[in-house]
Structures are given as structure tokens and as C-alpha cells.
Design a protein around this motif. Structure first.
Motif, PDB file in Angstrom:
ATOM      1  N   TYR A  81      42.772  29.224  35.888  1.00 52.58           N
ATOM      2  CA  TYR A  81      42.746  30.312  36.723  1.00 52.58           C
ATOM      3  C   TYR A  81      43.453  29.924  38.094  1.00 52.58           C
ATOM      4  CZ  TYR A  81      40.909  34.336  39.371  1.00 52.58           C
ATOM      5  OH  TYR A  81      40.577  35.353  40.353  1.00 52.58           O
ATOM      6  N   ILE A 119      41.762  39.799  41.918  1.00 52.84           N
ATOM      7  CA  ILE A 119      40.639  39.824  41.325  1.00 52.84           C
ATOM      8  C   ILE A 119      39.985  38.844  41.024  1.00 52.84           C
ATOM      9  CG2 ILE A 119      41.194  42.084  40.092  1.00 52.84           C
ATOM     10  CD1 ILE A 119      41.185  40.312  37.455  1.00 52.84           C
ATOM     11  N   ARG A 120      38.509  38.639  41.065  1.00 52.11           N
ATOM     12  CA  ARG A 120      37.709  37.477  40.926  1.00 52.11           C
ATOM     13  C   ARG A 120      37.729  36.899  39.620  1.00 52.11           C
ATOM     14  NH1 ARG A 120      31.856  39.168  42.449  1.00 52.11           N
ATOM     15  NH2 ARG A 120      32.411  40.577  41.000  1.00 52.11           N
ATOM     16  N   ASP A 122      35.312  36.133  37.408  1.00 47.90           N
ATOM     17  CA  ASP A 122      34.611  37.042  36.612  1.00 47.90           C
ATOM     18  C   ASP A 122      34.975  38.286  36.099  1.00 47.90           C
ATOM     19  OD1 ASP A 122      31.981  35.483  36.053  1.00 47.90           O
ATOM     20  OD2 ASP A 122      31.681  35.711  38.513  1.00 47.90           O
ATOM     21  N   ASP A 123      35.647  38.965  37.197  1.00 48.69           N
ATOM     22  CA  ASP A 123      36.340  40.084  36.768  1.00 48.69           C
ATOM     23  C   ASP A 123      37.669  39.870  36.057  1.00 48.69           C
ATOM     24  OD1 ASP A 123      34.616  41.741  38.286  1.00 48.69           O
ATOM     25  OD2 ASP A 123      35.964  41.382  40.094  1.00 48.69           O
ATOM     26  N   ALA A 124      38.381  38.678  36.082  1.00 47.37           N
ATOM     27  CA  ALA A 124      39.361  38.545  35.153  1.00 47.37           C
ATOM     28  C   ALA A 124      38.958  38.280  33.844  1.00 47.37           C
ATOM     29  CB  ALA A 124      39.996  37.015  35.728  1.00 47.37           C
ATOM     30  N   ASP A 126      36.355  39.864  32.551  1.00 45.44           N
ATOM     31  CA  ASP A 126      36.103  41.233  31.999  1.00 45.44           C
ATOM     32  C   ASP A 126      37.202  41.900  31.611  1.00 45.44           C
ATOM     33  OD1 ASP A 126      33.091  40.725  32.151  1.00 45.44           O
ATOM     34  OD2 ASP A 126      33.212  41.505  34.283  1.00 45.44           O
ATOM     35  N   ALA A 127      38.237  41.597  32.467  1.00 53.31           N
ATOM     36  CA  ALA A 127      39.512  42.547  32.217  1.00 53.31           C
ATOM     37  C   ALA A 127      40.256  42.075  30.910  1.00 53.31           C
ATOM     38  CB  ALA A 127      40.438  42.259  33.305  1.00 53.31           C
ATOM     39  N   TYR A 128      40.008  40.778  30.554  1.00 51.69           N
ATOM     40  CA  TYR A 128      40.581  40.212  29.424  1.00 51.69           C
ATOM     41  C   TYR A 128      39.840  40.704  28.129  1.00 51.69           C
ATOM     42  CZ  TYR A 128      44.205  37.551  26.851  1.00 51.69           C
ATOM     43  OH  TYR A 128      45.172  37.006  26.291  1.00 51.69           O
ATOM     44  N   ARG A 173      29.557  37.923  23.876  1.00 53.60           N
ATOM     45  CA  ARG A 173      30.666  38.335  24.836  1.00 53.60           C
ATOM     46  C   ARG A 173      32.103  37.756  24.158  1.00 53.60           C
ATOM     47  NH1 ARG A 173      30.190  37.317  30.990  1.00 53.60           N
ATOM     48  NH2 ARG A 173      31.996  38.964  30.915  1.00 53.60           N
TER      49      ARG A 173
END
Length: 258
Positions: A81, A119-120, A122-124, A126-128, A173
Motif C-alpha cells: 500500500y 481511500i483508506r 480497508d476501503d482499498a 473492499d474495493a479489490y 473474505r
């Protein structure tokens, strides 16, 4: 549903250069064969020195022009990241080694969000997971990769799933955020074992004497919680492509002389 995976096999090359060439040749043949059916191909890439070496060998290979790259989708099993274009990002290394020289549509390169994307972490993750789901099916929330490349660390880690950490045990997940990684940088995004193990072929590529112990433990059936590489299994094929320095602890009966 009964889960069936292939037996693990080992192919040994003399040195890292020969190893990269061998894997590149096999990769091009497998992708070309897959595309002959008229389907698209999904490939998950990895980082590290051997991951980049294989891609560079593909770039130089005379048969690369025989592949219709417009029907190949590229993903990453994990990403550091960091800011877009950072030299340590797996995406950056893959683009420099191969992807930027291929006629691959931008839409076919599925990169994980960068730290400067707004984006944070965790959001990265979730986006993937959402991007994977776009190419899933009724039975799966992610594509079934034709080939999933993995590197293996001296500690036996794969992707950003490190020994004796919670991420290696996540099964509910597709993608996880990794913090306080034992290997820098501390923040990463990684696919989970169910995604990796849904691949038709899992190809682990490793070289050097520092990888011999991890390879030996993975082949000996060590706990995947302590040696994550031991838990990486393709549905059709699970291969370790190694050089002679890494092969010191390989049982003779597991060596594929093909």
C-alpha cells in the motif's frame, strides 16, 4: 461440495535465469492454449525478484506475439500500500517488466488501489474484493484464475499472508487489509487463501538457498498457519518452480523431470 486439489510437484532449473526462462515458456504455452477455446484468461501476478524476472523473460520471449493479450486479464495476489508508481509496488514492477510493452487494454489490468488514491487501506481491500466479484460467477465471488503466480519468502509466506498471523486463516473474505506486516512496508492488501486456492494452477516460483527450508517444509506438509506456502494448492496443478540452490530439501519422488 468436495474440494479436490492436485498433488504438489517440483521442477528444478539450474539457476535463476534458466528458471525465469522455463516458467515464461510454460506460461505462454498455457495462456495460448487457454485462449484457443475462445475464452478469456485470468492471471494473478506476484511481486519479488523472481516474479519480475519471469515477466521480463515473457517480454523477451519470441512467442509472446502469438498470444492475443486483449483477452488476458491481469490481477495481483497482493500489493504494497504505497503511492502509485512507487518502485516497490508490485504493479509498478509488473508494468516495467512486461505489461507496458503489451497491447493489454487498461480495463484488463486490475490494480489494487494505491496509498495516494484517496481511500483508506480497508476501503482499498473492499474495493479489490468488489472488482474480483465483477468477474465472479454464480458459484464464486471471484474469477477462477487460470494461473496464480506466487513467490515464497524465506519464512514461507505467500502473497501478504505471513506465518502465525490472523490473515492466513481468513476464509469469509476475498481480500484483507494487512497492518504491521513483518516485512516492510507495514501496510498491504492481500487476497485470502480461498481465492488463491480456487485457481486452476498455482505456480510458486522461488530461487536461492534462503528459500530451501521453506520449500522443504511446504512439501513436507507443514501447517499452513505456520508455513503459508504449504496451504497454497491449485485445483488442477500445484507447481514449485525452483533453482538448484532452493532444491536442497526436495524429496526425489516429488521432482517432475518433464
Amino acid at each position: 461440495m468436495v474440494e479436490v486439489w492436485s498433488e504438489k510437484r517440483v521442477i528444478i532449473s539450474t539457476d535463476p535465469t534458466a528458471l525465469a526462462r522455463s516458467v515464461a515458456d510454460r506460461f505462454l504455452r498455457k495462456v495460448a492454449k487457454r485462449l484457443e477455446s475462445g475464452d478469456i484468461a485470468h492471471v494473478s501476478l506476484t511481486g519479488g525478484s523472481m516474479g519480475s524476472a519471469v515477466l521480463a523473460a515473457v517480454s523477451r520471449h519470441p512467442k509472446r506475439e502469438r498470444v492475443d493479450w486483449t483477452r488476458v486479464h491481469f490481477w495481483w495476489s497482493d500489493e504494497r500500500y504505497l503511492d502509485r508508481g512507487h518502485a516497490d509496488r508490485n504493479e509498478t514492477q509488473a508494468r516495467e517488466a512486461l505489461l507496458d510493452s503489451l497491447p493489454v487494454p487498461d480495463a484488463n489490468i486490475h490494480a489494487i488501489a494505491a496509498a495516494d488514491s484517496g481511500i483508506r487501506l480497508d476501503d482499498a481491500a473492499d474495493a479489490y474484493a468488489a472488482e474480483l466479484a465483477r468477474f465472479g460467477s454464480e458459484d464464486s465471488a471471484w474469477p477462477a484464475f487460470d494461473i496464480c503466480f506466487l513467490g515464497v519468502g524465506p519464512d514461507g509466506h505467500i502473497a501478504s499472508l505471513f506465518p502465525d498471523r490472523s490473515e492466513i486463516g481468513v476464509t469469509d473474505r476475498a481480500v484483507v487489509a494487512v497492518r504491521d506486516s513483518p516485512k516492510p512496508p507495514p501496510e498491504r492488501v492481500s487476497m485470502t487463501r480461498p481465492v488463491i486456492n480456487s485457481a486452476q494452477r498455482v505456480w510458486m516460483v522461488l530461487a536461492g538457498t534462503d528459500k530451501a527450508s521453506a520449500l522443504g517444509l511446504a512439501l513436507a506438509g507443514a501447517s499452513y498457519a505456520s508455513v503459508p506456502a504449504a496451504g497454497a494448492k491449485g485445483r488442477k496443478q500445484t507447481m514449485f518452480f525452483v533453482d538448484e540452490d532452493a532444491a536442497g530439501n526436495v524429496p526425489p519422488e516429488l521432482i517432475d523431470r518433464e
